[in-house]
Design an enzyme around this catalytic site. Structure first.
Site: not given
Ligand code: ADP
Ligand code: MG
Length: 392
Positions: A39, A41, A73, A127, A130-131, A165, A177, A226
């Site tokens: 972490e 790193t 989605s 969010g 877990l990416s 991203e 990720d 961060y």
């Molecule tokens: P994490 O990657 O940890 O889940 P992030 O904030 O980096 O958190 O990414 C989450 C964002 O990615 C969501 O708010 C959305 O905008 C987008 N996202 C991811 N998967 C989906 C999905 N299945 N449908 C719609 N949006 C998604």
């Molecule tokens: Mg993410």
């Protein structure tokens, strides 16, 4: 590309058909991930050890002739339709920026991407660390390439998804990720050298349960702290560089150098450096423990990682410490630590299958008593990397 149709949820083609009135041509998917250890790193050019999980994002897609892109989605129950040319400028527009960025970047690379209908469905919680974002980017890129009859070398695919991203979603993420979403292997963790991007698969006992416990703490300090930590690491490199030649990042620093020259460092940079140097060591020791199936040592390393993040890197918080202590107290839990940037977010526990029930119960009953907050628990096992299937 795989041709087995057992590799996707059986109702996905029907969902696509109900939305778009025809069958999909390609179904692609990519996994979420947890980072076992390593972490803070990555930006110090060190080591990380993530695992692809059995929760995935799926994209079903078919070409259309009119040069339009329709993203649907199922997760957010939203539709967005844009023209192919619009994808270049479809930035910072919420979830649809991710698939738009992938389309735009693949077109810039000369991949013949045309209009298409895309249905997105996911079992990765959004969010929570877990990416889901990388799972979306990578599944979208893999599917779009398959539909175009094209491919990219893994490292280029990883870089392209990271760029989507950064430039479309506006999030300056590291490379972990996307790398694990592309190259994850079932029954294995992936050692990533964040300096060279070289990877090495390390066998992981498939019975180990990965239990992610969300503290329910809003991560309000995460971004500013961060950035501060990154600056403090740079300061440590500068201060150490006066005594040891050739240092460009904390990755280059050994424990021996730190004990020799540490007294010349200011207190805060010394603590930050000590975390990074020892955490890199712990990642490599965790690799050995995994090869030996030595869960006891692995658990100790997780505990030491948490203590170092709490005491030296100072990115934990009372809620994360309580969560980790609860996890560690449950019999059958090998180890636990905070995961992610810190100041809230999740703890990760590694547990034997028989311990998951007691662990969940302990977290759900004891965590609120200590913190007044509502936790959530997600249990997963090891999954594998991205793949695409031609179905039409
Ligand atoms: P994490 O990657 O940890 O889940 P992030 O904030 O980096 O958190 O990414 C989450 C964002 O990615 C969501 O708010 C959305 O905008 C987008 N996202 C991811 N998967 C989906 C999905 N299945 N449908 C719609 N949006 C998604
Ligand atoms: Mg993410």
């Amino acid at each position: 590309m795989d041709d087995s149709s057992s590799l996707f949820p059986h109702d996905l083609p029907d969902q696509f058909g109900a939305r778009f009135g025809r069958p999909p041509e390609v179904i692609a998917s990519a996994p979420g991930r947890v980072n076992l250890i390593g972490e803070h790193t990555d930006y110090n050019e060190g080591f990380v050890l993530p695992v692809a999980i059995d929760r995935r994002t799926w994209v079903a897609m078919a070409a259309r002739e009119d040069g339009r892109l329709h993203f649907r989605s199922e997760t957010t129950n939203e539709d967005v339709e844009i023209g192919l040319q619009d994808a270049d400028h479809h930035r910072r527009k919420g979830w649809s920026s991710y698939p738009a960025g992938i389309v735009a970047l693949l077109r810039q690379q000369g991949v013949p991407v045309g209009g298409m209908d895309v249905l997105i469905s996911s079992t990765v919680p959004l969010g929570t660390g877990l990416s889901s974002s990388a799972a979306l980017e990578v599944s979208m890129a893999t599917g779009t390439l398959a539909l175009a009859g094209s491919s990219l070398p893994s490292q280029e695919l990883v870089r392209l998804c990271q760029r989507a991203e950064w430039d479309w979603a506006g999030v300056q993420c590291g490379i972990m990720d996307q790398t694990i979403a592309v190259s994850g292997k079932s029954r294995a963790a992936l050692l990533i050298d964040c300096r060279t991007l070289d990877t090495e698969t390390v066998p992981l006992d498939p019975s180990l349960q990965l239990v992610v416990c969300d503290t329910g703490m809003p991560r309000t300090l995460a971004t500013s702290e961060y950035n501060k930590r990154r600056g403090e690491c740079d300061q440590a490199v500068r201060e150490l560089g006066r005594h040891a030649a050739g240092l460009t990042s904390l990755r280059d620093v050994t424990q021996e150098q730190l004990s020799l020259f540490g007294r010349h460092l200011s207190e805060t940079p010394l603590r930050r450096a000590r975390h990074v140097v020892t955490e890199n060591e712990r990642v490599l020791q965790a690799v050995d423990a995994l090869w030996l199936r030595d869960h006891r040592s692995l658990g100790k390393l997780l505990g030491a990682s948490h203590a170092s993040l709490r005491d030296d890197y100072q990115v934990s918080c009372a809620e994360l410490d309580v969560m980790v202590a609860i996890c560690q107290s449950v019999p059958g839990v090998c180890g636990a630590r905070m995961t992610g940037a810190g100041f809230g977010g999740c703890a990760l526990a590694l547990a034997t299958p028989g311990a998951v029930g007691a662990l969940t119960e302990a977290v759900m009953s004891r965590y609120p008593q200590h913190t007044g907050r509502t936790p959530s628990v997600v249990t997963c096992t090891v999954g594998d990397g991205t793949r695409a299937v031609r179905v039409g």
